[in-house]
Design an enzyme around this catalytic site. Structure first.
Site, PDB file in Angstrom:
ATOM      1  N   ILE A  15      97.107   5.670  58.781  1.00  0.00           N
ATOM      2  CA  ILE A  15      96.994   4.484  58.865  1.00  0.00           C
ATOM      3  C   ILE A  15      98.473   4.490  58.406  1.00  0.00           C
ATOM      4  O   ILE A  15      99.021   4.340  57.294  1.00  0.00           O
ATOM      5  CB  ILE A  15      96.800   3.438  58.145  1.00  0.00           C
ATOM      6  CG1 ILE A  15      96.314   3.391  56.630  1.00  0.00           C
ATOM      7  CG2 ILE A  15      95.286   2.749  59.542  1.00  0.00           C
ATOM      8  CD1 ILE A  15      96.070   2.429  55.830  1.00  0.00           C
ATOM      9  N   GLY A  16      99.490   5.168  58.451  1.00  0.00           N
ATOM     10  CA  GLY A  16     101.236   5.222  57.854  1.00  0.00           C
ATOM     11  C   GLY A  16     101.499   6.041  57.826  1.00  0.00           C
ATOM     12  O   GLY A  16     100.982   7.249  56.796  1.00  0.00           O
ATOM     13  N   GLY A  18     103.284   6.369  54.280  1.00  0.00           N
ATOM     14  CA  GLY A  18     103.801   5.742  53.769  1.00  0.00           C
ATOM     15  C   GLY A  18     105.212   6.298  52.963  1.00  0.00           C
ATOM     16  O   GLY A  18     105.098   8.205  53.791  1.00  0.00           O
ATOM     17  N   ALA A  19     105.976   6.328  51.933  1.00  0.00           N
ATOM     18  CA  ALA A  19     107.344   7.079  51.373  1.00  0.00           C
ATOM     19  C   ALA A  19     106.173   8.432  50.461  1.00  0.00           C
ATOM     20  O   ALA A  19     107.167   9.433  50.355  1.00  0.00           O
ATOM     21  CB  ALA A  19     107.517   5.947  50.362  1.00  0.00           C
ATOM     22  N   GLY A  21     103.436  10.155  51.138  1.00  0.00           N
ATOM     23  CA  GLY A  21     102.873  11.006  51.936  1.00  0.00           C
ATOM     24  C   GLY A  21     101.572  10.213  52.638  1.00  0.00           C
ATOM     25  O   GLY A  21     101.819   8.969  53.060  1.00  0.00           O
ATOM     26  N   THR A  22     100.958  11.013  53.305  1.00  0.00           N
ATOM     27  CA  THR A  22     100.305  10.101  54.148  1.00  0.00           C
ATOM     28  C   THR A  22      98.850   9.377  53.587  1.00  0.00           C
ATOM     29  O   THR A  22      97.829   9.954  53.331  1.00  0.00           O
ATOM     30  CB  THR A  22      99.629  11.165  55.401  1.00  0.00           C
ATOM     31  OG1 THR A  22     100.560  12.102  55.224  1.00  0.00           O
ATOM     32  CG2 THR A  22      99.189  10.944  56.818  1.00  0.00           C
ATOM     33  N   VAL A  23      98.634   8.370  54.082  1.00  0.00           N
ATOM     34  CA  VAL A  23      97.641   7.440  54.108  1.00  0.00           C
ATOM     35  C   VAL A  23      96.640   6.920  55.243  1.00  0.00           C
ATOM     36  O   VAL A  23      97.183   7.148  56.761  1.00  0.00           O
ATOM     37  CB  VAL A  23      98.073   6.253  54.006  1.00  0.00           C
ATOM     38  CG1 VAL A  23      96.792   5.104  53.166  1.00  0.00           C
ATOM     39  CG2 VAL A  23      98.983   5.999  52.956  1.00  0.00           C
ATOM     40  N   ASP A 140     108.601  -0.650  44.327  1.00  0.00           N
ATOM     41  CA  ASP A 140     108.613  -0.218  45.270  1.00  0.00           C
ATOM     42  C   ASP A 140     107.933  -1.569  46.350  1.00  0.00           C
ATOM     43  O   ASP A 140     107.386  -0.978  47.490  1.00  0.00           O
ATOM     44  CB  ASP A 140     108.043   1.127  45.660  1.00  0.00           C
ATOM     45  CG  ASP A 140     109.068   1.684  47.777  1.00  0.00           C
ATOM     46  OD1 ASP A 140     109.659   0.419  47.975  1.00  0.00           O
ATOM     47  OD2 ASP A 140     107.676   2.059  48.181  1.00  0.00           O
TER      48      ASP A 140
END
Lengths: 317, 353
Positions: A15-16, A18-19, A21-23, A140
């Site tokens: 799901i995205g 992300g700045a 790494g992977t979520v 952020d």
């Protein structure tokens, strides 16, 4: 429990990016609920997990004990070794389907009502005031990591992660959006909790506009776009010791904020300008923002409005 | 009725009478008078549990401020103590922080003192004693020791560890506590050599991950020592009493039965017992301050008494090979562990059950 990622949580979808790494969205096989898994890869040496990681994650767990209504729940944490030099720390958060970005996109035509915006802002500031009073910066803040539940409850996500990542993350080339960054970060000056207030101001404007306020393409472009709205700050407010000088920018005057956010009311505009103040030391704090007359009308007007009551009010939600 | 050892009621009630006559005159004087009065009242309450009507003279009844003054005085004293001890930076947050300490200590309770079947209280005491020695050797902060034992207590109940790995677990708890509290950290290889290289470095690091995962990185702990120092400061205890209480409190780490009590209770009991052992001549100011400090413990008298009994027998049995005994026999700690009064403390506590 030590194998929390592999056994207890079944990944469902990515799901995205992300700045950092992977979520993953995953299902907790014990409770059947959905969770969001965030993996942080930290460099480890012969002395095990870095002190900063241990302390930062412990701080997140500590915040969790307060059960704040405007922060996303951190349900589990675990560390697994990847190699001699790398350990993967997995943070298991509650999963909320919708972020503020999609919430704004989905809002029907004229956009959110002024009362809805006020409610969202109050909740956002409550979460932020709580973080700041615990010496945690978000760093952020953007619509993508402000979650909105189906009941309209605001929950901040990804707070406190910036520090964990920046200290020991295995470097990956990432593009981080500049749109919510305050001038002091763009100028690479020193910064503290006021960074989050700047971002909150940008988001406040965006709730009315339904599009971002400053869409810069580079640090310089972003600063230029900011000054077109708030005007070029006077020389004495320019931070000392930064490489970018004031002379690089056209001497523009500030324009009425209502030119950019026409739907905002008078008190809202005043608060917005206090959030979008160039000098971080003069920028309003989250606690004082909650005490701003913008939040004083309707049902709250009968109370003597102290910030603590405001905090109490929204934390009861 | 079980006496809790907070104070002797007789001199206090006398004092109560004397102080009351002083209250009056100026506005300030009245306020001060109420402070004193109420302090005595609450103290007497705890000691003899007499109905409040007997303690508050009729002339003072119905003054709403009276009921609120004790908390506000206590609050003021706690804030001052926190400031004196440099436990806070900002006085406006002091009371919130204290309330948070009180709340935090209840977050990770251990419901019983049961250890895994393969592990006895005697074995636990040996392990803790060894951790205290290593802690001393490393010259770590006192907070690190209290955190390490707290982590050990929780790990022992949540983690399956073989008997052969108990020492490793103890060391890892100390190592994690040091990562949380200390600015200078020992090398893992150094820790392994302290264990005669019975475990390899990778085993220690694996145990570190295991403990952190099991505890879900929950490393916040409010050490009983902080409560002790706060109470001692509010109660104006002498240096000797404080050292004695610190000795007794550290002995509580070795006692498996003590894990079920709250840090605030352990600290209170250690101070009570230290006062009993040392029998310093009472002064009116000292007794008043003591009663104010002990008002925090209203309602947990039974627990306090139980802890005092455990600590009294621990102190009577402590001998010269015990790391804590040695630590507190030094001149800097006023030789408290060698105090002759510790040998008959159990008798001192009487026959209460």
């Amino acid at each position: 429990m030590a194998h929390c990622t592999s056994l207890q949580y079944e990944p469902v979808a990515e799901i995205g990016g992300g700045a950092y790494g992977t979520v993953y969205k995953a299902r907790d096989t014990e409770s059947g609920k959905f969770v969001a898994l965030k993996n942080v890869r930290v460099q480890t040496d012969q002395n095990g997990l870095p002190v900063s990681t241990v302390r930062e994650v412990a701080l997140l767990r500590r915040l969790e004990q307060f059960d704040h209504p405007n922060l996303v729940r951190l349900m589990d944490v675990c560390a697994t070794q990847r190699s001699d030099q790398e350990t993967k720390v997995t943070l298991v958060f509650e999963h909320v389907d919708q972020d503020l970005k999609t919430y704004l996109d989905r809002a029907p035509a004229p956009g959110l009502s002024p009362d809805r915006v006020k409610d969202l802002m109050r909740q956002l500031l409550c979460g932020l005031a709580f973080l700041h009073s615990n010496h945690v910066m978000h760093r952020d803040l953007k619509p993508e990591n402000i979650l909105v539940t189906s009941q309209g409850q605001v929950k901040l996500a990804d707070f406190g992660l910036a520090k964990i990542y920046s200290c020991h993350m295995a470097l990956t080339p990432v593009v981080v959006t500049l749109w919510y960054r305050p001038p002091e970060v763009l100028l690479q000056s020193t910064y503290a909790t006021p960074v989050d207030i700047w971002s909150t101001g940008c988001i406040f404007a965006e709730m009315f506009r339904r599009k971002p306020l400053f869409c810069g393409e580079s640090e310089m472009d972003q600063l230029g776009k900011i000054f077109e709205v708030i005007g070029l700050p006077p020389e004495e407010e320019w931070p000392a010791g930064v490489t970018v000088t004031r002379k690089n920018f056209a001497p523009v005057k500030s324009r009425p904020i209502t030119d950019f956010v026409p739907e905002i009311n008078e008190q809202g505009a005043k608060l917005l300008l206090q959030m979008l103040t160039f000098d971080p030391l003069k920028r309003i704090s989250a606690l004082n923002a909650l005490d701003h007359p913008y939040f004083h009308d309707e049902e709250t007007s009968t109370l003597t409005n102290s910030s603590s009551q405001a905090v109490e009010k929204c934390s009861r939600k | 009725m079980a006496r809790t050892g907070f104070c002797d009621s007789k001199p206090l009630l006398d004092l109560h009478m004397k102080e009351r006559r002083l209250s009056a005159q100026t506005t300030e004087g009245v306020i001060m008078g109420f402070h004193e009065d109420n302090r005595m009242g609450s103290a007497a309450d705890e000691c003899v549990a007499a109905p409040p009507a007997l303690l508050y003279p009729h002339s003072l009844q119905g003054l709403p401020s009276l009921q609120t003054l004790v908390p506000s005085l206590l609050r003021h004293e706690v804030e001052t103590a926190l400031e004196k001890l440099s436990l806070i930076w900002d006085r406006p947050y002091a009371w919130d922080m204290f309330l948070d300490m009180m709340r935090t200590q209840t977050q990770t309770p251990l419901s019983n003192a049961d250890l895994p079947h393969y592990f006895t209280n005697a074995a636990r005491a040996i392990l803790v004693d060894w951790i205290i020695q290593v802690h001393e050797l490393m010259q770590f902060q006192e907070e690190t020791l209290y955190l390490a034992i707290h982590l050990l207590n929780r790990s022992l109940r949540q983690l399956k560890v073989s008997t052969a790995n108990l020492q490793l677990l103890g060391m890892v708890c100390l190592f994690i506590a040091a990562k949380k509290e200390e600015s200078l950290l020992p090398e893992v290889s150094g820790l392994c050599s302290l264990m005669d290289h019975a475990y390899a470095k990778h085993q220690l690091l694996r145990m570190e991950r295991k403990v952190l995962c099991t505890l879900k990185f929950d490393l916040s702990h409010c050490p009983a020592l902080h409560f002790l120092l706060i109470f001692a400061s509010v109660a104006r205890c002498s240096a000797m009493v404080v050292w004695m209480a610190r000795y007794l409190l550290e002995l509580s780490l070795l006692e498996g039965q003590c894990v079920v009590f709250l840090p605030v209770q352990l600290a209170g009991a250690a101070l009570c017992l230290a006062r009993r052992v040392l029998q310093e001549p009472p002064t009116p100011e000292g007794e008043a301050a003591w009663c104010l400090a002990s008002s925090i413990h209203v309602g947990s008298e039974t627990a306090l008494l139980r802890i005092m009994q455990i600590l009294a027998s621990a102190a009577a049995e402590a001998h010269e090979t015990c790391a804590t005994f040695i630590k507190f026999s030094s001149p800097e700690t006023m030789h408290v562990s060698r105090h002759p009064g510790l040998k008959n403390t159990v008798a001192l506590l009487g026959v209460c059950s």
